[in-house]
Design a protein around this motif. Structure first.
Motif, mmCIF file in Angstrom:
data_model
loop_
_atom_site.group_PDB
_atom_site.id
_atom_site.type_symbol
_atom_site.label_atom_id
_atom_site.label_comp_id
_atom_site.label_asym_id
_atom_site.label_seq_id
_atom_site.Cartn_x
_atom_site.Cartn_y
_atom_site.Cartn_z
ATOM 1 N N LYS A 190 0.835 -1.203 0.000
ATOM 2 C CA LYS A 190 0.000 0.000 0.000
ATOM 3 C C LYS A 190 0.868 1.252 0.000
ATOM 4 N N MET A 191 1.984 1.214 0.753
ATOM 5 C CA MET A 191 2.899 2.347 0.768
ATOM 6 C C MET A 191 3.540 2.547 -0.614
ATOM 7 N N LEU A 192 3.954 1.441 -1.255
ATOM 8 C CA LEU A 192 4.526 1.549 -2.600
ATOM 9 C C LEU A 192 3.512 2.121 -3.586
ATOM 10 N N GLY A 193 2.276 1.663 -3.478
ATOM 11 C CA GLY A 193 1.253 2.179 -4.373
ATOM 12 C C GLY A 193 0.981 3.646 -4.162
ATOM 13 N N LYS A 194 0.991 4.081 -2.889
ATOM 14 C CA LYS A 194 0.668 5.465 -2.577
ATOM 15 C C LYS A 194 1.762 6.425 -3.013
ATOM 16 N N TYR A 195 3.020 6.023 -2.805
ATOM 17 C CA TYR A 195 4.126 6.949 -3.058
ATOM 18 C C TYR A 195 4.865 6.700 -4.370
ATOM 19 N N ILE A 196 4.581 5.599 -5.048
ATOM 20 C CA ILE A 196 5.266 5.321 -6.308
ATOM 21 C C ILE A 196 4.270 5.143 -7.453
ATOM 22 N N LEU A 197 3.319 4.195 -7.290
ATOM 23 C CA LEU A 197 2.403 3.901 -8.394
ATOM 24 C C LEU A 197 1.528 5.098 -8.742
ATOM 25 N N PHE A 218 18.228 -11.144 -5.649
ATOM 26 C CA PHE A 218 19.379 -10.247 -5.821
ATOM 27 C C PHE A 218 19.899 -10.286 -7.258
ATOM 28 N N LEU A 219 20.000 -11.484 -7.836
ATOM 29 C CA LEU A 219 20.479 -11.586 -9.218
ATOM 30 C C LEU A 219 19.523 -10.897 -10.190
ATOM 31 N N LEU A 220 18.216 -11.066 -9.977
ATOM 32 C CA LEU A 220 17.238 -10.397 -10.833
ATOM 33 C C LEU A 220 17.341 -8.886 -10.693
ATOM 34 N N LEU A 221 17.564 -8.416 -9.475
ATOM 35 C CA LEU A 221 17.680 -6.979 -9.261
ATOM 36 C C LEU A 221 18.899 -6.412 -9.973
ATOM 37 N N MET A 222 20.032 -7.109 -9.909
ATOM 38 C CA MET A 222 21.226 -6.654 -10.619
ATOM 39 C C MET A 222 20.980 -6.593 -12.125
ATOM 40 N N ASN A 223 20.251 -7.582 -12.641
ATOM 41 C CA ASN A 223 19.948 -7.611 -14.071
ATOM 42 C C ASN A 223 19.011 -6.470 -14.455
ATOM 43 N N ILE A 224 18.010 -6.196 -13.607
ATOM 44 C CA ILE A 224 17.070 -5.116 -13.902
ATOM 45 C C ILE A 224 17.769 -3.761 -13.883
ATOM 46 N N MET A 225 18.695 -3.576 -12.944
ATOM 47 C CA MET A 225 19.414 -2.308 -12.864
ATOM 48 C C MET A 225 20.488 -2.173 -13.929
ATOM 49 N N GLY A 226 20.763 -3.255 -14.649
ATOM 50 C CA GLY A 226 21.761 -3.207 -15.700
ATOM 51 C C GLY A 226 23.181 -3.229 -15.196
ATOM 52 N N ILE A 227 23.390 -3.748 -13.978
ATOM 53 C CA ILE A 227 24.731 -3.817 -13.393
ATOM 54 C C ILE A 227 25.300 -5.207 -13.665
ATOM 55 N N LEU A 257 18.624 3.367 -11.309
ATOM 56 C CA LEU A 257 18.515 3.407 -9.849
ATOM 57 C C LEU A 257 17.048 3.417 -9.415
ATOM 58 N N VAL A 258 16.241 4.266 -10.088
ATOM 59 C CA VAL A 258 14.812 4.322 -9.760
ATOM 60 C C VAL A 258 14.149 2.977 -10.030
ATOM 61 N N ARG A 259 14.484 2.416 -11.202
ATOM 62 C CA ARG A 259 13.922 1.107 -11.544
ATOM 63 C C ARG A 259 14.367 0.045 -10.552
ATOM 64 N N GLY A 260 15.627 0.153 -10.086
ATOM 65 C CA GLY A 260 16.126 -0.812 -9.106
ATOM 66 C C GLY A 260 15.426 -0.691 -7.762
ATOM 67 N N VAL A 261 15.154 0.561 -7.336
ATOM 68 C CA VAL A 261 14.456 0.755 -6.058
ATOM 69 C C VAL A 261 13.054 0.159 -6.120
ATOM 70 N N ILE A 262 12.360 0.444 -7.230
ATOM 71 C CA ILE A 262 10.992 -0.077 -7.360
ATOM 72 C C ILE A 262 11.006 -1.599 -7.477
ATOM 73 N N ALA A 263 11.832 -2.100 -8.405
ATOM 74 C CA ALA A 263 11.884 -3.549 -8.599
ATOM 75 C C ALA A 263 12.426 -4.259 -7.370
ATOM 76 N N GLY A 264 13.434 -3.647 -6.708
ATOM 77 C CA GLY A 264 13.993 -4.268 -5.508
ATOM 78 C C GLY A 264 12.975 -4.366 -4.396
ATOM 79 N N SER A 265 12.179 -3.309 -4.226
ATOM 80 C CA SER A 265 11.143 -3.352 -3.191
ATOM 81 C C SER A 265 10.153 -4.474 -3.462
ATOM 82 N N LEU A 266 9.718 -4.570 -4.728
ATOM 83 C CA LEU A 266 8.749 -5.617 -5.070
ATOM 84 C C LEU A 266 9.375 -7.005 -4.975
#
Length: 445
Positions: free
Chosen positions: A136-143, A231-240, A179-188
């Motif tokens: 709910k917090m992610l939806g309120k402040y990000i989505l 963690f591996l998926l997050l690194m891939n999403i962030m392009g690192i 970085l933004v994509r990593g924060v969102i994807a990492g949280s999820l």
């Protein structure tokens, strides 16, 4: 001031563009037709929703006592019924957009309306459907903010700007968008990892066929796998690239080699404990250092013992490997205790064992295997004849269980019923020359 004037000029330019666009829409037949189709699509969606909602409620509402998987899926689908109106309006608006683009070659107004309906769907999703606090917090402040930017048609320029802004840390380089994509994807990802870990732990914990130590090891292994994949998926999403983390991995290795030896030792000791099953959750253990209690929790670093007086003692896993450990409840093994007592010298001691063994055997927790109660003669004391009865129980003679106390009560009642006296200390004083007599001529002392 110059910078401020420049920003003011840009803002005024945007306002002028907005005015021109509004005037264009007001005098354009295509814009009015798009607005009309938008209103028509909403009214049609309202009528369809009113007719479809009762049907959906009836189909998706299971009986109150249903607990099978289909009933759970129906209850889950029931949560999304409030999304019918904005989603139907979105679909109908999309059809209207195709019509206006084919007739007028333009569809900006109705495209804005379509994005607006999608924004309303996201708002309903966050406010009425999502109940988990973190989501709910992610939806309120990000989505919701992202959907608002998308509704205004500014999402693509914002993404382009963030993608063009780069951040360099040593040999690691990534964009602000990453970085933004990593924060969102990492949280999820890590929320989903935590949820998956809870579900897998509950499923493994219900498997009674596995040893407790094996269950704990399986739960820890599943946790490491789940969060490792996240963690591996997050690194891939962030392009690192993972190869760029080699320097960081080397630094961590050096830290483990020097400053984190104890942590690494305790972690490896914990894995060995789980594999061998020498001590696990629920066992009552006593260590060489004097720590004794029931293991209520085992972590990667230490085990938590709960003493009988309610205190929690944190014991490093290494202590279970390098020191002597007494496990009183490994694999549910029985424990032997004894209760001492004495009888008078006037007693026929040949009758005592049978009386006591029969009485102790009536206790519901006293076992017949590996051995039934055994009353033994221990010696001849100063005041009475000393006996002790040995008995086996599944559990510990402390905390919620007071086996020795119960057995002593049984012994007392059995001896009383049999008329056997339980002695208490006597002292005999002898005077070799008889009792002293008082001299009548002597005055009062």
């Amino acid at each position: 001031m110059n910078g401020q004037s420049e920003w003011v000029q840009k803002a005024l330019g945007l306002v002028e563009q907005g005015k021109e666009l509004a005037l264009t829409w007001l005098v354009s037949p295509a814009a009015w037709s798009q607005f009309g189709l938008l209103v028509l699509a909403y009214l049609a969606a309202l009528v369809i929703t009113r007719r479809l909602r009762p049907v959906a409620m009836r189909l998706l509402t299971p009986s109150a006592d249903s607990a099978h998987i289909l009933a759970k899926l129906r209850r889950f689908g029931l949560l999304f019924v409030p999304l019918l109106l904005p989603l139907i309006a979105y679909v109908l608006t999309g059809i209207g957009e195709s019509v206006t683009r084919s007739l007028f070659g333009s569809g900006a107004v109705i495209a804005f309306g379509k994005r607006l309906f999608l924004f309303l769907a996201a708002r309903i999703l966050v406010r009425e459907i999502i109940t988990e606090p973190f989501l709910k917090m992610l939806g309120k402040y990000i989505l919701i903010p992202v959907m608002a930017i998308y509704t205004l048609g500014l999402l693509d320029p914002a993404i382009a700007k963030l993608s063009a802004t780069m951040i360099n840390i040593g040999n690691i380089s990534f964009s602000v968008m990453s970085l933004v994509r990593g924060v969102i994807a990492g949280s999820l990802l890590f929320w989903f990892g935590r949820w998956s870990n809870d579900q897998s732990a509950a499923y493994i914990g219900k498997n009674e066929e596995m040893r407790p130590a094996t269950r704990t090891l399986a739960i820890k292994t599943a946790e490491i796998l789940i969060f490792g994949i996240a963690f591996l998926l997050l690194m891939n999403i962030m392009g690192i690239s993972l190869t760029s983390l080699a320097v960081l991995g080397g630094a961590i290795g050096v830290g483990l080699g020097f400053g984190l030896q104890k942590i690494a030792s305790n972690f490896i000791s914990g894995v060995i404990l789980l594999l061998e099953g020498q001590a696990t959750v629920g066992d009552f253990v006593e260590l060489d250092g004097g720590e004794a209690g029931t293991i209520v929790k085992m972590t990667a670093r230490a085990a938590v013992l709960e003493t009988f007086d309610g205190r929690w003692v944190v014991v490093p896993n290494e202590d279970f490997i390098t020191t002597r450990v007494v496990n009183y409840s490994d694999s549910g093994s029985a424990n032997r205790y004894e209760a001492p007592f004495s009888v008078s010298y006037d007693t026929d001691i040949n009758l005592v064992p049978a009386i006591i063994e029969k009485a102790v055997a009536t206790h519901p927790d006293v076992l017949d295997a590996p051995y039934p109660p055994d009353c033994e003669l221990r010696g001849f004391g100063d005041s009475g004849i000393d006996f002790a009865v040995e008995f086996w129980v599944n559990g510990l003679d402390d905390g919620p269980n007071k086996y020795s106390s119960d057995v002593l009560f049984l012994i007392w009642n059995a001896l009383k019923d049999a008329g056997i006296e339980i002695p208490y200390p006597h002292r005999v004083v002898e005077f070799k020359n008889g009792l002293p007599t008082a001299d009548p001529k002597a005055g009062p002392v």
